[in-house]
Design a protein around this motif. Structure first.
Motif, mmCIF file in Angstrom:
data_model
loop_
_atom_site.group_PDB
_atom_site.id
_atom_site.type_symbol
_atom_site.label_atom_id
_atom_site.label_comp_id
_atom_site.label_asym_id
_atom_site.label_seq_id
_atom_site.Cartn_x
_atom_site.Cartn_y
_atom_site.Cartn_z
ATOM 1 N N ASN A 124 0.823 -1.208 0.000
ATOM 2 C CA ASN A 124 0.000 0.000 0.000
ATOM 3 C C ASN A 124 0.857 1.259 0.000
ATOM 4 O OD1 ASN A 124 -2.429 1.356 -0.100
ATOM 5 N ND2 ASN A 124 -2.649 1.467 2.130
ATOM 6 N N LEU A 125 1.943 1.214 -0.762
ATOM 7 C CA LEU A 125 2.809 2.381 -0.895
ATOM 8 C C LEU A 125 2.394 3.201 -2.106
ATOM 9 C CD1 LEU A 125 6.325 0.756 -0.244
ATOM 10 C CD2 LEU A 125 4.874 1.978 1.393
ATOM 11 N N THR A 126 2.632 4.490 -2.045
ATOM 12 C CA THR A 126 2.345 5.348 -3.197
ATOM 13 C C THR A 126 3.485 5.250 -4.203
ATOM 14 O OG1 THR A 126 3.395 7.268 -2.167
ATOM 15 C CG2 THR A 126 1.035 6.921 -1.751
ATOM 16 N N LEU A 127 3.161 5.555 -5.443
ATOM 17 C CA LEU A 127 4.179 5.489 -6.488
ATOM 18 C C LEU A 127 5.269 6.529 -6.274
ATOM 19 C CD1 LEU A 127 5.061 4.128 -9.093
ATOM 20 C CD2 LEU A 127 3.702 5.804 -10.361
ATOM 21 N N SER A 128 4.890 7.702 -5.778
ATOM 22 C CA SER A 128 5.892 8.744 -5.521
ATOM 23 C C SER A 128 6.854 8.318 -4.408
ATOM 24 C CB SER A 128 5.204 10.058 -5.154
ATOM 25 O OG SER A 128 4.415 9.901 -3.976
ATOM 26 N N TYR A 129 6.335 7.603 -3.414
ATOM 27 C CA TYR A 129 7.209 7.116 -2.336
ATOM 28 C C TYR A 129 8.192 6.076 -2.877
ATOM 29 C CZ TYR A 129 8.642 5.232 2.188
ATOM 30 O OH TYR A 129 9.384 4.824 3.288
ATOM 31 N N ILE A 130 7.717 5.189 -3.734
ATOM 32 C CA ILE A 130 8.610 4.174 -4.301
ATOM 33 C C ILE A 130 9.662 4.822 -5.189
ATOM 34 C CG2 ILE A 130 8.700 2.143 -5.798
ATOM 35 C CD1 ILE A 130 5.893 1.441 -4.863
ATOM 36 N N TRP A 131 9.235 5.793 -5.996
ATOM 37 C CA TRP A 131 10.196 6.481 -6.868
ATOM 38 C C TRP A 131 11.218 7.256 -6.048
ATOM 39 C CZ3 TRP A 131 6.735 8.885 -11.303
ATOM 40 C CH2 TRP A 131 6.367 7.850 -12.177
ATOM 41 N N ARG A 132 10.768 7.929 -5.001
ATOM 42 C CA ARG A 132 11.674 8.771 -4.219
ATOM 43 C C ARG A 132 12.705 7.935 -3.457
ATOM 44 N NH1 ARG A 132 11.386 13.984 -2.704
ATOM 45 N NH2 ARG A 132 9.244 14.124 -3.490
ATOM 46 N N HIS A 133 12.272 6.815 -2.885
ATOM 47 C CA HIS A 133 13.181 6.021 -2.066
ATOM 48 C C HIS A 133 13.851 4.889 -2.841
ATOM 49 C CE1 HIS A 133 10.703 8.032 0.990
ATOM 50 N NE2 HIS A 133 11.759 7.888 1.786
ATOM 51 N N GLY A 134 13.303 4.541 -3.973
ATOM 52 C CA GLY A 134 13.906 3.493 -4.777
ATOM 53 C C GLY A 134 14.718 4.011 -5.944
ATOM 54 N N GLY A 135 14.618 5.312 -6.208
ATOM 55 C CA GLY A 135 15.369 5.895 -7.312
ATOM 56 C C GLY A 135 16.791 6.251 -6.922
#
Length: 243
Positions: A124-135
């Motif tokens: 249930n993570l947001t896409l912006s959170y995944i991009w910010r922390h996974g980028g």
């Protein structure tokens, strides 16, 4: 010999000192004048020559003392605002950062190729959170950034994270210059540490655009830094119309 030369000068009025018509000189050269008169004129003439020489020395010294220095320095009354530069990575995620997200929020097991989609479904993570922390982080993406001779990019402008279709990107804006030429532009040296499993690096996506135009709109107008034999680099001089 001196007496012979004097007699020769006095024998012809066109050659003698009388022809010079300098006041007192004829008296000094004449043997008929009294010695006191000749001495007085000699002192006056010598004194006049000394005063004239002294005056010329003073004038030359004053002229030499008054140095005239000309300094030329380039200057401009206008400030040129440079366009913004947005840098993305064709591969959206840094492997190590995405692996950290998977181990923390994922269902477990090996990280699959669609780890970002599974994190969206299960954690249930947001896409912006995944991009910010996974980028890619800025300090690992930009190895060196210079703005003109001896100035870092942070001295003139700033980096800001932005989201595009390539995930987490970074835009540099706010730079300005008063001088023209490629030496006073922006020099960026990008860094890629390599994939731990040897997957080929797909390159950087770089776009130079107006700072008032969003990077998400202009990102596809950019160019791809080429990759060849694990070495990549690009050099471009680009003109951007600033509205």
């Amino acid at each position: 010999m001196r007496r012979a030369l004097r007699r020769w000068l006095l024998s012809d009025p066109n050659l003698g000192v009388a022809y010079v018509q300098l006041v007192g000189l004829t008296t000094v050269a004449s043997h008929r004048a009294h010695w006191a008169r000749r001495a007085a004129w000699l002192v006056i003439l010598i004194g006049g020559c000394c005063l004239a020489t002294f005056y010329m020395v003073i004038q030359v010294s004053l002229y030499l003392a008054g140095h005239v220095g000309v300094s030329v320095s380039p200057s401009s009354n206008t400030t040129t605002q440079l366009p913004a530069v947005t840098i993305c990575v064709e591969q959206k995620y840094d492997f190590h950062n995405l692996l950290w997200l998977w181990r923390k929020y994922g269902p477990g097991g090996h990280m699959p190729g669609d780890a970002d989609l599974q994190l969206l479904d299960h954690a249930n993570l947001t896409l912006s959170y995944i991009w910010r922390h996974g980028g890619y982080k800025l300090d690992s993406l930009i190895k060196e950034c210079l703005f003109g001779p001896g100035n870092s990019c942070e001295d003139k402008g700033s980096w800001l994270p932005v989201f595009t279709e390539y995930g987490l990107c970074y835009t540099y804006s706010g730079g300005y210059t008063r001088l023209d030429g490629h030496m006073y532009g922006l020099y960026i040296k990008m860094n890629y540490s390599g994939h731990p499993y040897g997957l080929p690096f797909q390159g950087f996506k770089v776009v130079v655009h107006d700072a008032r135009s969003p990077a998400v709109v202009r990102i596809n107008d950019g160019f791809l830094c080429p990759v060849k034999e694990n070495k990549f680099g690009c050099f471009i001089m680009q003109s951007v119309e600033m509205k």
